[in-house]
Design an enzyme around this catalytic site. Sequence first.
Site, PDB file in Angstrom:
ATOM      1  N   ALA A  10      16.660 -37.471  50.399  1.00  0.00           N
ATOM      2  CA  ALA A  10      16.087 -36.493  49.469  1.00  0.00           C
ATOM      3  C   ALA A  10      17.230 -35.769  48.775  1.00  0.00           C
ATOM      4  O   ALA A  10      18.055 -35.127  49.426  1.00  0.00           O
ATOM      5  CB  ALA A  10      15.208 -35.507  50.224  1.00  0.00           C
ATOM      6  N   GLY A  13      19.864 -32.304  43.868  1.00  0.00           N
ATOM      7  CA  GLY A  13      20.887 -32.056  42.854  1.00  0.00           C
ATOM      8  C   GLY A  13      21.873 -30.996  43.283  1.00  0.00           C
ATOM      9  O   GLY A  13      22.863 -30.744  42.598  1.00  0.00           O
ATOM     10  N   GLY A  14      21.628 -30.373  44.439  1.00  0.00           N
ATOM     11  CA  GLY A  14      22.538 -29.374  44.978  1.00  0.00           C
ATOM     12  C   GLY A  14      23.634 -29.997  45.812  1.00  0.00           C
ATOM     13  O   GLY A  14      23.629 -31.199  46.093  1.00  0.00           O
ATOM     14  N   MET A  36      12.439 -35.236  44.276  1.00  0.00           N
ATOM     15  CA  MET A  36      11.018 -34.918  44.174  1.00  0.00           C
ATOM     16  C   MET A  36      10.806 -33.793  43.169  1.00  0.00           C
ATOM     17  O   MET A  36      11.366 -32.711  43.323  1.00  0.00           O
ATOM     18  CB  MET A  36      10.469 -34.514  45.544  1.00  0.00           C
ATOM     19  CG  MET A  36      10.386 -35.671  46.515  1.00  0.00           C
ATOM     20  SD  MET A  36       9.908 -35.167  48.189  1.00  0.00           S
ATOM     21  CE  MET A  36      11.517 -34.698  48.848  1.00  0.00           C
ATOM     22  N   CYS A 106       5.965 -26.753  52.813  1.00  0.00           N
ATOM     23  CA  CYS A 106       6.492 -27.809  51.951  1.00  0.00           C
ATOM     24  C   CYS A 106       7.227 -28.861  52.774  1.00  0.00           C
ATOM     25  O   CYS A 106       7.031 -30.061  52.585  1.00  0.00           O
ATOM     26  CB  CYS A 106       7.419 -27.208  50.895  1.00  0.00           C
ATOM     27  SG  CYS A 106       8.078 -28.417  49.742  1.00  0.00           S
ATOM     28  N   CYS A 203      10.816 -21.591  45.184  1.00  0.00           N
ATOM     29  CA  CYS A 203      11.095 -22.403  43.996  1.00  0.00           C
ATOM     30  C   CYS A 203      10.082 -22.199  42.888  1.00  0.00           C
ATOM     31  O   CYS A 203      10.424 -22.264  41.709  1.00  0.00           O
ATOM     32  CB  CYS A 203      11.202 -23.877  44.371  1.00  0.00           C
ATOM     33  SG  CYS A 203       9.656 -24.630  44.928  1.00  0.00           S
TER      34      CYS A 203
END
Length: 368
Positions: A10, A13-14, A36, A106, A203
């Site tokens: 997963a 982008g961090g 995702m 989540c 988020c």
Amino acid sequence: MSKKGRVLVAMSGGIDSSVAAVMLHEQGYEVIGMTMKTWDYANLGGSKKETGCCSLDSINDARNIAVSLGFPHYIVDIREEFGDYVINHFNKEYLDGRTPNPCVLCNTHIKWDSLLRRADKMDCDFIATGHYAQVRSENNRFVISKGLDENKDQSYALWGISQQSLSRTMFPLGHLHKTDIRAMAAERGFMDLVNKSESYEICFVPDNDYRGFLKRRNPGLEEEVRGGEFVMEDGTVVGKHEGYPFYTIGQRKGLGITLGYPVFVTEIQKENNRVVLGREEGLNRNGMWVDQLIMSKYENLKGIQKQSITKVRYNDDGTSSTIEQVGDEMRVLFHEHVKAIAPGQAAVFYEGNDVIGGGWIKSSFKQD
């Protein structure tokens, strides 16, 4: 396929998830990256940041890492299931007078389920994330434990992952410190990751204005609940409030009421739209009930009293307690007072660094 196996990572982008993917790639795993898309700012009325979670920039950052290392990267749109489960639950909990924790939901019901479904379709042996936690097999159980970096440990948010899911989960960063991660990214020339700011917001409420979120989500709510009573713990009415969903247990700021001494929200009464106020000591509790249990280290603790360090919120150091499973719930007796226990938050039980299990706080109490 690599002898070590194929792993679906997963990638947000961090820096953390990116370095996790880099590590597994360098260790010889066949890596597939997956980002995702859980929601978009415009549809929910939040801040339209270009660099936040699920933004185009973040998706491109994840893809660029994959391209630079030569492994495939996919984008999966899970906005519908995220909205149906996480966002709707978040909204409903506040309307029920509770304080939700969407990140745990989540992880449990969206991220891991989505990852595993895609992993099966891609014939992946494992899934991996950039969380600071560890998992091991012991006594026929898969046990989550704290990440080595105590300041970044994320085990609190992972208690809800099932045993089946844990059996295929890897946490490459669990034995490292954040400084190690930054150094690894810098050594490999990923300076954009090193310099990228981290987000600690919910988020889908990127401006941290959950009141605004609720108002946008529920047209007419403000008019419906405005004008309820602020009452003291003895029932004395001391003012009017904006509506019970807009307050949380332990809140002091933003009450809009002056009594000559500090007061805090000690209870939320949905049924009569009342918000109970009290002095700081009124927040003290020494027990609680926790339901919807998911156990990690042990299958169950029915009829067993066990010593535990119990956390009642994410940034909680934890409090010594005695826990006992009664039916499908956990009765927790703290060895000292705990402030501002909020129904709807997650409670996580630790034995040393190991997660015994966790659940959702149903209610709290104070006994002599």
